[in-house]
Design a protein around this motif. Structure first.
Motif, short mmCIF file in Angstrom:
data_model
loop_
_atom_site.label_atom_id
_atom_site.label_comp_id
_atom_site.label_asym_id
_atom_site.label_seq_id
_atom_site.Cartn_x
_atom_site.Cartn_y
_atom_site.Cartn_z
N UNK A 57 -20.26 5.01 5.55
CA UNK A 57 -19.69 6.21 4.95
C UNK A 57 -20.76 6.93 4.13
N UNK A 58 -20.73 8.27 4.14
CA UNK A 58 -21.71 9.07 3.37
C UNK A 58 -21.10 9.67 2.11
N UNK A 59 -19.90 9.22 1.74
CA UNK A 59 -19.23 9.80 0.57
C UNK A 59 -20.05 9.63 -0.70
N UNK B 291 -14.71 12.63 5.64
CA UNK B 291 -15.87 11.73 5.51
C UNK B 291 -16.74 11.87 6.75
N UNK B 292 -18.03 11.62 6.58
CA UNK B 292 -18.98 11.57 7.69
C UNK B 292 -19.46 10.12 7.79
N UNK B 293 -19.09 9.44 8.89
CA UNK B 293 -19.41 8.02 9.06
C UNK B 293 -20.48 7.89 10.13
N UNK B 294 -21.58 7.23 9.80
CA UNK B 294 -22.71 7.05 10.73
C UNK B 294 -22.89 5.56 10.97
N UNK C 153 -28.76 12.74 -3.29
CA UNK C 153 -29.67 13.69 -2.65
C UNK C 153 -30.83 12.96 -1.97
N UNK C 154 -31.33 11.90 -2.61
CA UNK C 154 -32.43 11.16 -1.99
C UNK C 154 -31.99 10.47 -0.70
N UNK C 155 -30.71 10.05 -0.65
CA UNK C 155 -30.18 9.43 0.57
C UNK C 155 -30.08 10.46 1.70
N UNK C 156 -29.62 11.66 1.36
CA UNK C 156 -29.55 12.73 2.36
C UNK C 156 -30.94 13.10 2.87
N UNK D 49 -23.28 20.12 8.51
CA UNK D 49 -22.72 18.98 7.78
C UNK D 49 -23.22 17.68 8.39
N UNK D 50 -23.21 17.60 9.74
CA UNK D 50 -23.70 16.39 10.41
C UNK D 50 -25.19 16.18 10.13
N UNK D 51 -25.95 17.28 10.04
CA UNK D 51 -27.39 17.18 9.78
C UNK D 51 -27.75 16.97 8.33
N UNK D 52 -26.77 16.97 7.42
CA UNK D 52 -27.05 16.75 6.00
C UNK D 52 -27.55 17.99 5.29
N UNK D 53 -27.45 19.17 5.93
CA UNK D 53 -27.87 20.41 5.29
C UNK D 53 -26.79 20.96 4.38
N UNK D 54 -25.54 20.81 4.76
CA UNK D 54 -24.39 21.23 3.95
C UNK D 54 -23.56 20.01 3.58
N UNK D 55 -22.72 20.16 2.54
CA UNK D 55 -21.88 19.05 2.07
C UNK D 55 -20.41 19.35 2.41
N UNK D 56 -19.71 18.31 2.84
CA UNK D 56 -18.29 18.47 3.12
C UNK D 56 -17.48 18.31 1.84
N UNK D 57 -16.33 19.01 1.80
CA UNK D 57 -15.44 18.96 0.63
C UNK D 57 -14.40 17.86 0.76
#
Length: 461
Positions: free
Chosen positions: A36-38, A29-32, A42-45, A18-26
């Protein structure tokens, strides 16, 4: 360096993905860096994975047919960096992990620890902000594991490192923060993070591999597996050729079937009569309810079923002129029948008698003969008329479908042709109506038939 540890199935690798952007969280939130990555697309990931994250895997994931410097360069191909700069970055990363003197070796020439160092060099070559390590020492012995952990520890001075391991002792020794996982939940955290209103300082860097670099990599991959590529191409060619042959045979058979059907159906010409009957109409017009109706004080005028199924065609002179101009490719031979009583005369036994072109019994009454002719005409059946050929180059209807037994082919509109069946028999009534005195099974010589003349008398005379 942050280290996550726990038993198998506790969710460590899922969190790393999830942190690496390979899987998506349900949920959550993942904040970098305050971002926020909500709402990431796909192009952003893709941009996030290509430039902000580096991966170190337990099984190294090196490409065996490439040198170790080529493996490291492969990790930064998507950055769009020029070839010279890319090569310099790869040498710098390999020097940092202590493998500068091995840059031209293949992975199968290195030990397990050296291959893991190559994997680390590939991960840090593009200078990512986050380095994700999925059990980097899981396939190594104790001594080599300590060397790799010291190397990762030195790298953690410049970037965030998140590592997953089964070994809690290793985590406590090298990590500045340890998190214990079990059943997808955090059981303990040595340095928990307290959320604050952090300012958004994260910027996505969008890059892509150059077209020429992609072609070069594809060609290199093909050349390293030449025989496999040749065999695959050969097998694919056989499949394509087989499909083409099957389609060609199928198309050829279909054309032959269509041609045979066309020739067979050509012997049964389309007939357009003045009155036509729909043979299927009787089956479609059945009443759903056969019960008696009540007396309603009125009657309903209704056509009979036969009348409903009978259609009268408007065969006008304009329609006939249209038929004469039809494309010969659709119909080259067209005959016309007109319901006109001809006053035909011929010599019978030295006397001039009236004759007719008809298969009706000459001994029956005129009314019966007229009724029979009307019935035959209603379904498009009548005396045969020699068809007119629209285009002579496309062939003659008679010559293509009949054999000449005696005499010659007709050349004028007044020439008559007597048509027999495949057993050389002619309807006895047709012969009697032409003035021949015959009985059943009598045989007439061709010379008695050929040359017989008829005269037409105008109605005005």
């Amino acid at each position: 360096m942050c280290c996550y540890f726990g038993p198998s199935g506790s969710g460590k690798t899922t969190l790393l993905n999830v942190i690496g952007g390979l899987d998506r969280y349900d949920t959550g939130d993942l904040v970098i860096n305050g971002k926020s990555t909500k709402n990431f697309k796909e192009t952003d990931w893709d941009a996030y994975r290509n430039n902000s994250v580096g991966f170190i895997f337990q099984n190294y994931n090196l490409i065996s047919h490439l040198s170790i410097i080529a493996n490291v360069e492969l990790g930064i191909n998507l950055s769009g960096m020029p070839a010279k700069e890319r090569h310099e970055k790869a040498i710098e990363a390999l020097t940092q992990v202590g493998l500068k003197e091995h840059i031209n070796k293949r992975p199968n020439q290195l030990s397990g620890g050296q291959m893991q160092r190559v994997a680390i060099a590939r991960a840090i070559a593009n200078d990512p902000d986050i380095l994700l390590c999925d059990e980097p020492t899981g396939a190594l012995d104790t001594e080599t594991s300590e060397q790799i952990m010291k190397l990762i520890k030195s790298i953690s001075k410049d970037r965030l490192i998140i590592m997953v391991t089964h070994n809690p002792d290793l985590a406590k020794e090298y990590a500045t923060r340890t998190v214990r996982f079990q059943d997808g939940k955090i059981l303990s955290d040595t340095n928990p993070y307290k959320p604050t209103n952090e300012k958004n300082t994260f910027k996505l860097k969008r890059t892509k591999m150059s077209y020429w670099n992609a072609i070069k990599l594809s060609f290199t991959n093909i050349m390293t597996k030449k025989w496999q590529t040749v065999l695959t191409a050969f097998a694919s060619s056989i499949r394509i050729i087989s499909i083409a042959v099957v389609l060609a045979l199928s198309n050829g058979f279909q054309k032959q079937i269509d041609s045979t059907m066309s020739k067979a159906l050509a012997k049964y010409p389309v007939s357009i009569a003045q009155t036509a009957t729909d043979m299927n109409g009787s089956s479609n017009n059945k009443d759903d309810d056969d019960k008696n109706v009540k007396n309603k004080g009125y009657v309903t005028a209704k056509q009979s079923e036969k009348q409903q199924n009978t259609h009268k065609n408007n065969i006008s002179q304009a329609y006939v002129n249209y038929i004469k101009k039809i494309n010969p490719n659709y119909a080259n031979n067209i005959s016309y029948e007109r319901g006109v009583n001809l006053n035909l005369l011929s010599k019978v036994n030295g006397k001039v008698n009236r004759v007719q072109f008809s298969q009706a019994d000459p001994n029956s009454s005129q009314a019966q003969a007229a009724a029979q002719a009307q019935a035959m005409s209603s379904v498009g059946v009548g005396p045969p008329v020699f068809p007119t050929t629209l285009k002579a180059k496309k062939g003659s209807f008679l010559k293509q479908n009949y054999q000449l037994l005696s005499g010659s082919w007709p050349t004028k509109s007044t020439d008559l042709v007597l048509v027999t069946d495949n057993k050389n028999t002619v309807n006895i009534n047709a012969l009697k109506n032409l003035g021949f005195d015959v009985k059943n099974d009598n045989k007439l010589k061709f010379k008695k038939l050929i040359g017989k003349e008829f005269r037409i008398v105008s109605h005005n005379n």
